[in-house]
Design an enzyme around this catalytic site. Sequence first.
Site, mmCIF file in Angstrom:
data_model
loop_
_atom_site.group_PDB
_atom_site.id
_atom_site.type_symbol
_atom_site.label_atom_id
_atom_site.label_comp_id
_atom_site.label_asym_id
_atom_site.label_seq_id
_atom_site.Cartn_x
_atom_site.Cartn_y
_atom_site.Cartn_z
ATOM 1 C CD GLU A 157 -2.957 -1.213 2.261
ATOM 2 O OE1 GLU A 157 -2.972 -0.268 3.063
ATOM 3 O OE2 GLU A 157 -3.734 -2.180 2.336
ATOM 4 C CD GLU A 257 -4.009 -6.061 4.031
ATOM 5 O OE1 GLU A 257 -4.915 -5.200 4.142
ATOM 6 O OE2 GLU A 257 -2.864 -5.914 4.495
#
Length: 330
Positions: A157, A257
């Site tokens: 991220e 995720e």
Amino acid sequence: MRRLATALAVLLAAALTGCGGTSAHHTTTGAGTPRPIATDRGPLDGGPVRPPARGAYLGAYAKPDPVTQPGRIMAVDDLQGQLGRRLDVVHTYRKWADPFDTASDRAFQAGGAVLLYSWAGTDTHQITAGRYDGLIARRARQIRAMGRPVLLEWRWEMDRPNLRAQMGSPAEYVAAWRHLRGVFAAQHVTNASWVWCPTADGFAAGGDAPAFYPGDDEVDWLCVDAYPGRRVRPLSTVLAPFLTWARGHRKPIIVGEYGAPKSYGPAVRAEWLRGAAAEFKANPQIRAACYYDSDPDRDRPVERYALRGDPAALRAFADMARDPWFNPKS
């Protein structure tokens, strides 16, 4: 009067449908329609961790409580017990200075799982300048000592705005990535597949995730972290911009995720998870998917994804775990 009564009944039914958390309208919104976008069936080269020839590996992060080596093992064992099978991929997180090759890591590998390491970062300028070469070399040797292939996801991220001060520009992030790989190569590490994992939102309008891509020559697996947020959005909608980008790269995809928040309510949440499984199957370039089975330490209901305590959601995930598509080793 009869017509008036009928009209009132229709209006009342519509109002109840709009308010109920488990209404047919909300359930349909939660599931969505799978979108075949990244349909490349390969063969796709993922480096040392080979993607399955057909289907997708099933993985998860199971939050340990307490965060100890036995706690990590217990959390994964508990989830596996609820699913009635072993995970193909065990997702685990490391801070920048944390070691690899721990007791729990070895236990998961002994059970047949591939480890997905999410390794946090530090200032990219300092990495590129060589300040952390000693630490990086030690981590590289630990990975090498494990022997078996692992998935290594450095600074997931990276496109999040709150990481910009640490990551710098996309070019600075890419330079740090290449420096890391250079140190690993100098330590003769041949069992790490390099995984690049931005956010799904970074591919939507206004996002800049693609600018952080180090290049096909530097990445083995494409990855994405995908969450729907407060408003119920099917995973097909969340993933579409990323999959549209990814289909131009002949790399296997892992969803690092994903999760349905408890705030959706059990029925919508369960159907959302079934829709997610259908989305993975509709896009065969996705060769692995890892559920984020965790609640945050802070009290933010929209970020509570743990399956425990929600039988409907757990059944939906267990159904996915039994699907032959997600049992490619069988």
